[in-house]
Design a protein around this motif. Structure first.
Motif, mmCIF file in Angstrom:
data_model
loop_
_atom_site.group_PDB
_atom_site.id
_atom_site.type_symbol
_atom_site.label_atom_id
_atom_site.label_comp_id
_atom_site.label_asym_id
_atom_site.label_seq_id
_atom_site.Cartn_x
_atom_site.Cartn_y
_atom_site.Cartn_z
ATOM 1 N N LEU A 45 -28.828 -26.823 30.554
ATOM 2 C CA LEU A 45 -28.673 -28.451 30.562
ATOM 3 C C LEU A 45 -27.597 -28.680 29.020
ATOM 4 O O LEU A 45 -26.483 -29.082 29.281
ATOM 5 C CB LEU A 45 -29.595 -29.532 30.732
ATOM 6 N N GLU A 46 -28.411 -28.587 28.029
ATOM 7 C CA GLU A 46 -27.458 -28.778 26.782
ATOM 8 C C GLU A 46 -26.440 -27.897 26.550
ATOM 9 O O GLU A 46 -25.274 -28.013 26.124
ATOM 10 C CB GLU A 46 -28.605 -28.612 25.561
ATOM 11 N N ARG A 47 -26.340 -26.612 26.841
ATOM 12 C CA ARG A 47 -25.265 -25.665 26.968
ATOM 13 C C ARG A 47 -24.087 -26.179 27.755
ATOM 14 O O ARG A 47 -22.889 -26.115 27.258
ATOM 15 C CB ARG A 47 -25.803 -24.249 27.102
ATOM 16 N N MET A 48 -24.457 -26.799 28.910
ATOM 17 C CA MET A 48 -23.307 -27.339 29.793
ATOM 18 C C MET A 48 -22.767 -28.456 29.236
ATOM 19 O O MET A 48 -21.663 -28.473 29.292
ATOM 20 C CB MET A 48 -24.175 -27.567 31.165
ATOM 21 N N ASN A 49 -23.622 -29.434 28.500
ATOM 22 C CA ASN A 49 -23.205 -30.552 28.041
ATOM 23 C C ASN A 49 -22.041 -30.242 26.538
ATOM 24 O O ASN A 49 -21.085 -30.722 26.359
ATOM 25 C CB ASN A 49 -24.124 -31.239 27.373
ATOM 26 N N TYR A 50 -22.350 -28.973 25.861
ATOM 27 C CA TYR A 50 -21.551 -28.622 24.948
ATOM 28 C C TYR A 50 -20.472 -27.976 25.423
ATOM 29 O O TYR A 50 -19.229 -28.374 24.921
ATOM 30 C CB TYR A 50 -22.608 -27.459 24.053
ATOM 31 N N GLN A 51 -20.278 -27.250 26.611
ATOM 32 C CA GLN A 51 -19.376 -26.810 27.055
ATOM 33 C C GLN A 51 -18.310 -27.800 27.623
ATOM 34 O O GLN A 51 -16.970 -27.477 27.399
ATOM 35 C CB GLN A 51 -19.859 -25.827 28.292
ATOM 36 N N ARG A 52 -18.733 -28.951 28.313
ATOM 37 C CA ARG A 52 -17.879 -29.889 28.896
ATOM 38 C C ARG A 52 -17.535 -30.660 27.531
ATOM 39 O O ARG A 52 -16.117 -30.914 27.562
ATOM 40 C CB ARG A 52 -18.869 -30.966 29.506
ATOM 41 N N GLU A 55 -14.253 -28.475 26.202
ATOM 42 C CA GLU A 55 -13.330 -28.331 27.160
ATOM 43 C C GLU A 55 -12.383 -29.519 27.221
ATOM 44 O O GLU A 55 -11.276 -29.679 27.753
ATOM 45 C CB GLU A 55 -13.673 -27.979 28.420
ATOM 46 N N LYS A 56 -12.906 -30.724 26.478
ATOM 47 C CA LYS A 56 -12.116 -31.905 26.406
ATOM 48 C C LYS A 56 -10.880 -31.672 25.884
ATOM 49 O O LYS A 56 -10.790 -30.811 24.652
ATOM 50 C CB LYS A 56 -12.714 -33.157 25.767
ATOM 51 N N GLU A 57 -9.778 -32.564 25.864
ATOM 52 C CA GLU A 57 -8.562 -32.432 24.990
ATOM 53 C C GLU A 57 -8.615 -32.669 23.692
ATOM 54 O O GLU A 57 -8.014 -31.896 22.999
ATOM 55 C CB GLU A 57 -7.473 -33.438 25.773
ATOM 56 N N ASN A 58 -9.610 -33.605 23.308
ATOM 57 C CA ASN A 58 -9.985 -34.019 21.891
ATOM 58 C C ASN A 58 -11.362 -33.961 21.827
ATOM 59 O O ASN A 58 -11.945 -34.973 21.906
ATOM 60 C CB ASN A 58 -9.144 -35.244 21.628
ATOM 61 N N PRO A 59 -12.043 -32.686 21.566
ATOM 62 C CA PRO A 59 -13.435 -32.610 21.541
ATOM 63 C C PRO A 59 -13.922 -33.196 20.086
ATOM 64 O O PRO A 59 -13.183 -33.239 19.126
ATOM 65 C CB PRO A 59 -13.913 -31.103 21.594
ATOM 66 N N ASN A 60 -15.137 -33.892 20.243
ATOM 67 C CA ASN A 60 -15.701 -34.475 19.305
ATOM 68 C C ASN A 60 -16.386 -33.324 18.289
ATOM 69 O O ASN A 60 -17.573 -32.823 18.718
ATOM 70 C CB ASN A 60 -17.034 -35.400 19.559
ATOM 71 N N THR A 61 -15.838 -32.880 17.230
ATOM 72 C CA THR A 61 -16.212 -31.591 16.524
ATOM 73 C C THR A 61 -17.714 -32.019 15.964
ATOM 74 O O THR A 61 -18.141 -30.925 15.638
ATOM 75 C CB THR A 61 -15.037 -31.178 15.487
ATOM 76 N N GLU A 62 -17.900 -32.938 15.364
ATOM 77 C CA GLU A 62 -19.219 -33.398 14.951
ATOM 78 C C GLU A 62 -20.293 -33.212 15.960
ATOM 79 O O GLU A 62 -21.285 -32.600 15.453
ATOM 80 C CB GLU A 62 -19.181 -34.856 14.187
ATOM 81 N N LYS A 63 -20.111 -33.703 17.239
ATOM 82 C CA LYS A 63 -20.960 -33.538 18.034
ATOM 83 C C LYS A 63 -21.255 -32.252 18.498
ATOM 84 O O LYS A 63 -22.254 -31.738 18.702
ATOM 85 C CB LYS A 63 -20.622 -34.315 19.266
ATOM 86 N N LEU A 64 -19.940 -31.285 18.498
ATOM 87 C CA LEU A 64 -20.125 -30.003 18.838
ATOM 88 C C LEU A 64 -20.748 -29.161 17.805
ATOM 89 O O LEU A 64 -21.768 -28.467 18.274
ATOM 90 C CB LEU A 64 -19.031 -29.290 18.951
ATOM 91 N N LYS A 65 -20.622 -29.402 16.602
ATOM 92 C CA LYS A 65 -21.189 -28.773 15.554
ATOM 93 C C LYS A 65 -23.033 -29.139 15.594
ATOM 94 O O LYS A 65 -23.730 -28.154 15.611
ATOM 95 C CB LYS A 65 -20.809 -29.353 14.077
ATOM 96 N N LYS A 66 -23.486 -30.440 15.773
ATOM 97 C CA LYS A 66 -24.697 -30.822 16.160
ATOM 98 C C LYS A 66 -25.253 -29.925 17.274
ATOM 99 O O LYS A 66 -26.558 -29.386 17.279
ATOM 100 C CB LYS A 66 -24.770 -32.253 16.170
ATOM 101 N N TRP A 67 -24.483 -29.978 18.339
ATOM 102 C CA TRP A 67 -25.126 -29.239 19.652
ATOM 103 C C TRP A 67 -25.247 -27.814 19.192
ATOM 104 O O TRP A 67 -26.264 -27.280 19.979
ATOM 105 C CB TRP A 67 -24.254 -29.619 20.821
ATOM 106 N N GLU A 68 -24.163 -27.258 18.573
ATOM 107 C CA GLU A 68 -24.365 -25.898 18.062
ATOM 108 C C GLU A 68 -25.752 -25.706 17.628
ATOM 109 O O GLU A 68 -26.290 -24.336 17.678
ATOM 110 C CB GLU A 68 -23.256 -25.445 17.197
ATOM 111 N N GLU A 69 -26.193 -26.277 16.549
ATOM 112 C CA GLU A 69 -27.390 -25.918 15.794
ATOM 113 C C GLU A 69 -28.488 -26.249 16.448
ATOM 114 O O GLU A 69 -29.291 -25.548 16.443
ATOM 115 C CB GLU A 69 -27.361 -26.923 14.429
ATOM 116 N N GLU A 70 -28.357 -27.384 17.374
ATOM 117 C CA GLU A 70 -29.470 -27.413 18.368
ATOM 118 C C GLU A 70 -29.645 -26.283 19.406
ATOM 119 O O GLU A 70 -30.979 -25.968 19.585
ATOM 120 C CB GLU A 70 -29.278 -28.782 19.087
ATOM 121 N N LEU A 71 -28.649 -25.826 19.901
ATOM 122 C CA LEU A 71 -28.679 -24.886 20.918
ATOM 123 C C LEU A 71 -29.077 -23.529 20.202
ATOM 124 O O LEU A 71 -29.931 -22.778 20.809
ATOM 125 C CB LEU A 71 -27.184 -24.255 21.603
ATOM 126 N N ASP A 72 -28.722 -23.269 18.984
ATOM 127 C CA ASP A 72 -29.132 -22.046 18.209
ATOM 128 C C ASP A 72 -30.608 -22.167 17.922
ATOM 129 O O ASP A 72 -31.313 -21.241 18.290
ATOM 130 C CB ASP A 72 -28.301 -21.905 16.988
#
Length: 136
Positions: A45-52, A55-72
């Motif tokens: 579920l969290e990986r799908m949120n990360y992927q969404r 894929e946005k035109e202007n993704p929130n890089t801070e949010k993505l970095k946090k999700w990457e750490e959590e996913l790892d």
């Protein structure tokens, strides 16, 4: 014996092999482990949120970095469970056996003698008597 009959016989032999049985048992144990399945579901579920977000035109890089750490962290937690360690070890053994089967078929198709062609398996030789893999 036809080729199809020989392959069906091979399928039966594979299903009787301790490496296959170990794999099936490990997979079944993980499938029945409710806590592990919940962890995997949450991870997906969290990986799908990360992927969404990515894929946005202007993704929130801070949010993505946090999700990457959590996913790892979640991924490492999942794969470090005893059930997943056992499953991975069993899968590697089964994959090695299947690679050996494939190599013999390929070598045979290239004209080599199926009885004597050399498969560099470095691992299990199919004789469970001297095996310490704990299949049984």
């Amino acid at each position: 014996m036809t080729v199809i009959e020989a392959v069906r016989n091979l399928g039966k032999c594979i299903q009787e092999d301790c490496r296959y049985k170990r794999y099936v048992e490990a997979k079944k144990a993980n499938d029945e482990n409710e806590k592990l399945q919940n962890q995997i579901g949450q991870f997906q579920l969290e990986r799908m949120n990360y992927q969404r977000e990515s894929e946005k035109e202007n993704p929130n890089t801070e949010k993505l970095k946090k999700w990457e750490e959590e996913l790892d962290a979640k991924y490492n937690e999942i794969i470090s469970t005893e059930g997943m360690k056992e499953f991975q070890a069993a899968k590697q053994e089964l994959d090695a056996m299947i690679n050996d089967v494939d190599a013999i078929i390929t070598l045979s198709l290239n004209g080599e003698d199926p009885e004597t062609c050399h498969v560099d398996n470095g691992g299990c030789n199919g004789n469970c008597a001297g095996c310490s893999a704990g299949c049984h």
